[in-house]
Structure formats: C-alpha cells, structure tokens
Design an enzyme around this catalytic site. Structure first.
Site, PDB file in Angstrom:
ATOM      1  N   ASP A  36       0.814  -1.213   0.000  1.00 44.74           N
ATOM      2  CA  ASP A  36       0.000   0.000   0.000  1.00 44.74           C
ATOM      3  C   ASP A  36       0.848   1.263   0.000  1.00 44.74           C
ATOM      4  O   ASP A  36       1.968   1.269   0.514  1.00 44.74           O
ATOM      5  CB  ASP A  36      -0.893  -0.050   1.250  1.00 44.74           C
ATOM      6  CG  ASP A  36      -2.018   0.960   1.191  1.00 44.74           C
ATOM      7  OD1 ASP A  36      -2.314   1.478   0.098  1.00 44.74           O
ATOM      8  OD2 ASP A  36      -2.586   1.243   2.261  1.00 44.74           O
ATOM      9  N   ASN A  84     -10.727  -2.561  -5.409  1.00 46.10           N
ATOM     10  CA  ASN A  84      -9.920  -1.747  -6.325  1.00 46.10           C
ATOM     11  C   ASN A  84     -10.598  -1.460  -7.673  1.00 46.10           C
ATOM     12  O   ASN A  84     -10.161  -0.571  -8.400  1.00 46.10           O
ATOM     13  CB  ASN A  84      -8.540  -2.385  -6.580  1.00 46.10           C
ATOM     14  CG  ASN A  84      -7.602  -2.271  -5.394  1.00 46.10           C
ATOM     15  OD1 ASN A  84      -6.682  -3.057  -5.230  1.00 46.10           O
ATOM     16  ND2 ASN A  84      -7.825  -1.279  -4.534  1.00 46.10           N
TER      17      ASN A  84
END
Ligand code: V0D
Length: 259
Positions: A36, A84
């Site tokens: 991330d 996502n």
C-alpha cells in the site's frame, strides 16, 4: 551525490546488522504484505499515480529476493482487491497490465530462484490478457520447489469466507457432509489458502492501521506489523526489521505464557 553515497552505505550497514540478528530457526513460515501507499508516494512527489505503481514493482523485486535469501516459505502479496475496481478506469487498466510487465522482466530470475507462483482470488473477472499471462506463469513455475509467491488478485476476505460457506452448505445439502463435522480444519480446507501453511506475519506499510478485507480468517493468530513508510520506499532493512520484531514477540495463541 556525495550524500547519497553515504546514505547507501548507512543503509547497507543497517541491513547487515539486522540480518545478523535474525535467527534462521525461528523464521515465519508464511508472511503476507499489503503493498500500500504507491499512489500517495507518487502524489507526494508530484508524479502520476502510475509512477507509484511502477516504483512499487521495484520494491516487490527487492523484497522477493530478500524473502527468498532468508528462506521464507510463503510470501503472499495483496496486489488487487475486490474494492480496487472502484478506482478510475485508466488506473485499473494500467494495473491489469502490470502482471505481464512484471513477468516479462522477472520470470527468468524467479525460475532461477526455484520460485512457485500461485494466486488467490477470482481470476474469472480479470481481463483476458491478464488472466492468460498469470495462468502461463502458474504453469511455468508449477514444478519448482522453492518459495511460494502467492499473489492476491481480485481478492476479498469476506468473499473468500462466503465462498467457503456456500461450498460447505452445498456438501451438507447433498449429504456428503454432516453439520456436526464442520470445524475449523474443515473450514480452512475450503479457503484459497488451503494448501499453504498458517499465516504468521502481516506487514502493512503506508501508515494505515487496518486489515482492509485481507485474509480475515487467516489473520486470527498472525502477528501484525505496521510502518508509516510507503511501499515504494519500503526496503530490505524494513523487511528485516519486521522479521526481527516478529522473532522478539512471544506468540501465545490464546494460551498463557508458562514461566
Ligand atoms: C501494483 C506494487 C506484480 C503494488 C507492485 C494486477 C500495486 C506492482 C504483479 C503480478 C502490481 C501479479 C500476478 C503475477 C505476477 C505479477 C502485480 C498487480 C499490481 C495487480 F502472476 N506487481 N503487481 N499485479 N503492482
């Protein structure tokens, strides 16, 4: 230039120091990472988000090499979550081309390291080119016997649990399984991770203190390690630091430590 050279030496010294402190007999079997902070890393530098994803791919190479050299058995990487898809179309399209770019550059080196590529998640919904590239990599590495590199692609933890529930209830309905036979081991056997060792350590960079629907069931007894560093800035020394912290923790699995 001068400063950078000094910095490099400094970081190498730190790596060597950390590496010497690691006990090879207490290594985590299975480490998972949420890769991330790529977008924020790029924003901070006034670069487009995709530059962050590219930089994140370089980190990936460094950390895979480090995990392999240490002797870690399984490395699971959160590459694309079921959430996502909500990102802008151009970003999703770019991400979907990364497995191909990555494998073109790295497959040979993965083969030399005897690495086995695996995936978890719903591959069905991925674009055909992505699916085909990934399937080819699974095929090419399936007879290797070294570290397992497990990419979570279109993966969601709740989705995985619901799939297991559906498969188990179908077996009960068809009379292959009795309700009384449902236990933790049986449930484990219906997850994507069924052939992998228990998860020992989760690493999440970039300052978020959340699990974000990753490996919900498997995280029950795992150690968690967080850092503010963005994934593109995450280096070997941070990985070694996480492993070392893991080794210094006392794992109890709900029991009490015996003095
Ligand atoms: C972007 C940083 C390798 C994190 C790393 C489709 C986000 C680079 C792969 C990959 C991504 C996946 C499967 C495979 C081989 C490589 C990858 C995605 C994103 C999402 F078999 N990097 N990478 N996949 N990023």
């Amino acid at each position: 230039m001068e400063l950078q050279v000094i910095d490099m030496k400094e970081s190498n010294r730190r790596e060597t120091k950390l590496a010497r402190l690691i006990s090879p007999q207490k290594l985590p079997n299975h480490v998972a990472i949420i890769m991330d902070g790529n977008g924020r890393w790029a924003n901070k530098r006034g670069l487009p988000r995709i530059a962050g994803h590219r930089a994140g791919m370089n980190t990936l190479k460094e950390i895979i090499t480090c995990a392999h050299d240490l002797g870690i058995n399984v490395l699971t990487l959160f590459a694309f979550s079921t959430e996502n898809w909500k990102r802008p179309r151009w970003e999703v399209d770019f991400l979907m081309r990364l497995p191909q770019e990555y494998l073109q550059k790295e497959l040979q080196s993965l083969m030399e390291k005897n690495i086995v590529i695996k995936t978890m998640g719903e591959l069905k919904q991925l674009p055909r080119i992505t699916k085909n590239t990934v399937r080819e990599a699974l095929q090419k590495t399936k007879n290797n016997s070294g570290m397992i590199l497990n990419f979570a692609l279109n993966y969601g933890g709740r989705h995985e649990i619901l799939n297991a529930v559906k498969a188990i209830s179908e077996k009960v309905k068809r009379g292959i399984l009795k309700t009384e036979e449902i236990n933790e081991d049986l449930f484990d056997g219906h997850l994507y991770t069924k052939d992998l060792p228990q998860l020992d350590l989760l690493i999440r960079p970039s300052g978020e203190l959340r699990i974000s629907n990753f490996l919900l069931w498997q995280l029950a007894y795992a150690e968690l390690w967080f850092t503010e560093i963005f994934w593109p800035d995450f280096k070997k020394e941070h990985f070694l630091e996480a492993i070392l912290d893991y080794q210094e923790r006392e794992r109890r699995f709900g029991g009490i430590h015996k003095l």
